[in-house]
Motif scaffolding. Sequence first.
Motif, PDB file in Angstrom:
ATOM      1  N   ARG A 230       0.820  -1.213   0.000  1.00 51.58           N
ATOM      2  CA  ARG A 230       0.000   0.000   0.000  1.00 51.58           C
ATOM      3  C   ARG A 230       0.852   1.260   0.000  1.00 51.58           C
ATOM      4  N   ASP A 231       1.926   1.284   0.771  1.00 53.03           N
ATOM      5  CA  ASP A 231       2.823   2.431   0.852  1.00 53.03           C
ATOM      6  C   ASP A 231       4.195   1.959   0.395  1.00 53.03           C
ATOM      7  N   THR A 232       4.589   2.346  -0.814  1.00 58.16           N
ATOM      8  CA  THR A 232       5.844   1.864  -1.384  1.00 58.16           C
ATOM      9  C   THR A 232       7.053   2.413  -0.652  1.00 58.16           C
ATOM     10  N   ALA A 233       6.936   3.607  -0.091  1.00 58.65           N
ATOM     11  CA  ALA A 233       8.090   4.197   0.613  1.00 58.65           C
ATOM     12  C   ALA A 233       8.422   3.392   1.853  1.00 58.65           C
ATOM     13  N   ARG A 234       7.421   3.067   2.674  1.00 56.36           N
ATOM     14  CA  ARG A 234       7.692   2.300   3.886  1.00 56.36           C
ATOM     15  C   ARG A 234       8.064   0.862   3.565  1.00 56.36           C
ATOM     16  N   ALA A 235       7.451   0.277   2.546  1.00 52.47           N
ATOM     17  CA  ALA A 235       7.766  -1.102   2.216  1.00 52.47           C
ATOM     18  C   ALA A 235       9.187  -1.257   1.688  1.00 52.47           C
ATOM     19  N   SER A 236       9.687  -0.250   0.985  1.00 51.97           N
ATOM     20  CA  SER A 236      11.022  -0.351   0.394  1.00 51.97           C
ATOM     21  C   SER A 236      12.117   0.174   1.312  1.00 51.97           C
ATOM     22  N   LEU A 237      11.838   1.240   2.035  1.00 55.13           N
ATOM     23  CA  LEU A 237      12.855   1.899   2.839  1.00 55.13           C
ATOM     24  C   LEU A 237      12.678   1.694   4.331  1.00 55.13           C
ATOM     25  N   GLY A 238      11.474   1.275   4.765  1.00 62.15           N
ATOM     26  CA  GLY A 238      11.244   1.069   6.192  1.00 62.15           C
ATOM     27  C   GLY A 238      11.861  -0.204   6.724  1.00 62.15           C
ATOM     28  N   VAL A 239      11.990  -1.238   5.885  1.00 61.58           N
ATOM     29  CA  VAL A 239      12.583  -2.515   6.266  1.00 61.58           C
ATOM     30  C   VAL A 239      13.502  -2.966   5.145  1.00 61.58           C
ATOM     31  N   ASP A 240      14.373  -3.921   5.467  1.00 62.32           N
ATOM     32  CA  ASP A 240      15.286  -4.431   4.446  1.00 62.32           C
ATOM     33  C   ASP A 240      14.550  -5.221   3.381  1.00 62.32           C
ATOM     34  N   ASP A 241      13.624  -6.076   3.804  1.00 59.48           N
ATOM     35  CA  ASP A 241      12.882  -6.930   2.878  1.00 59.48           C
ATOM     36  C   ASP A 241      11.462  -7.058   3.416  1.00 59.48           C
ATOM     37  N   HIS A 242      10.502  -6.426   2.746  1.00 57.01           N
ATOM     38  CA  HIS A 242       9.138  -6.438   3.265  1.00 57.01           C
ATOM     39  C   HIS A 242       8.487  -7.817   3.152  1.00 57.01           C
ATOM     40  N   ALA A 285       0.923  -3.258   8.836  1.00 54.02           N
ATOM     41  CA  ALA A 285       0.525  -1.917   8.421  1.00 54.02           C
ATOM     42  C   ALA A 285       1.613  -0.891   8.696  1.00 54.02           C
ATOM     43  N   ALA A 286       2.469  -1.150   9.674  1.00 57.32           N
ATOM     44  CA  ALA A 286       3.524  -0.186  10.018  1.00 57.32           C
ATOM     45  C   ALA A 286       4.551  -0.038   8.909  1.00 57.32           C
ATOM     46  N   VAL A 287       4.684  -1.032   8.039  1.00 51.24           N
ATOM     47  CA  VAL A 287       5.666  -0.956   6.951  1.00 51.24           C
ATOM     48  C   VAL A 287       4.975  -0.845   5.602  1.00 51.24           C
ATOM     49  N   GLY A 288       3.732  -0.380   5.583  1.00 54.26           N
ATOM     50  CA  GLY A 288       3.061  -0.105   4.324  1.00 54.26           C
ATOM     51  C   GLY A 288       2.458  -1.290   3.632  1.00 54.26           C
ATOM     52  N   LEU A 289       2.245  -2.407   4.325  1.00 58.24           N
ATOM     53  CA  LEU A 289       1.635  -3.585   3.718  1.00 58.24           C
ATOM     54  C   LEU A 289       0.179  -3.682   4.149  1.00 58.24           C
ATOM     55  N   GLU A 290      -0.690  -4.029   3.230  1.00 58.92           N
ATOM     56  CA  GLU A 290      -2.113  -4.208   3.505  1.00 58.92           C
ATOM     57  C   GLU A 290      -2.440  -5.686   3.377  1.00 58.92           C
TER      58      GLU A 290
END
Length: 372
Positions: A230-242, A285-290
């Motif tokens: 859902r949120d590409t910024a958090r999924a890509s940059l918030g964690v190493d591997d979503h 949800a904290a890392v942009g995944l739905e």
Amino acid sequence: MSTTTEHTSDSEGPAGQPPRPARLIQNEATTEIPVHLLFRDDPDPAPVPLRPAVVGRRQGTGEQPRLRGPGSAGVRQQPHVDPELVERPARVLPGAAGVLAGAGGIAGCLATSWWAGVLPPLASHALHLPAYAGAGVGPAQWAAYAGAGALGLLGLGGLTRGRTGRAWVLGLFGRYGGTVRRTGLLWVNPLTRRHRVDVRLRHWRSETMPAADGNGVALRVVVLVVWRVRDTARASLGVDDHERYLRECVEVALARVPVETPDGARAFVAATGEALTRLVAADAAAVGLEVFSVQPVRVEYAPEVAAVMQRRRIAVLDAQQRSRMLTSVVDSVEDTVTRLTMRGLVDLDDYERKSLVRELTVAFAVGREHAP
């Protein structure tokens, strides 16, 4: 001997006992008094704001007021994520701008070569350029070459293609530069670092994961997760591997939620899926995944307990079968004896009735056991 009567105040206790302290709690609107104020020597301390200690209670129920601490035990702390790391659209241009810039750079290089007189005659004839002796390659020509070359590199180097269901996450010098969700031919800053992210609806079938039922019996579970970014910024940059983060969230949820055994009812299996979905969705949800659904698709006993549980299951099924057969035999005997008695076919006393019931029970039981 004369006696005198002494009047005591309300705060004094009976004779021989220390005075009883006055009540401090008068009603539900009492407040907390900081402990450090009880030991201050300052005769005129600065006012300290007081906060209510009583949250409330339901009227007419006799419920005692409940105190709420700084952290409630039932509230789960969400993972901390940089609030500035939120998806936003990147600044891009249509692809035609990059094509025009690249064409202009190439045309500039050709014009500079003609100006310097280094353009081959065949190319001049093909481009319909007039004959020119040329001024040679000097500082002005080198500057023109540099400008035209830079324009061509920027124009052609920034061309990219946007696809449906895919997004580009851009980063410039280590900072998030935005997300491109547009489709078609686009031009982006060629200095940015591009990372492609799949934003389509995806299904992930997990490998066999450890779990346990309500009694602590070890199980092996395979779950099917329906999710998307859902949120590409958090999924890509918030964690190493979503994707790995999602897998770990599922493992944690399986460790917290008891899974229904393979022979459980459908209602309990559905409840287990709902509980897993809530937990995984809250953590992801904290890392942009739905996360839309987390459902167990295969549940089996762990190898170390599979044999024991299989024997226990067979014993339970056998006991249930025997109970159903005994109930059926008793009903058949009761119906037979009742019909014989009501139609007057037999006239039995208590002893004869018991004998008939015993013989019929044995006969029906043997017949049910040998029935196909």
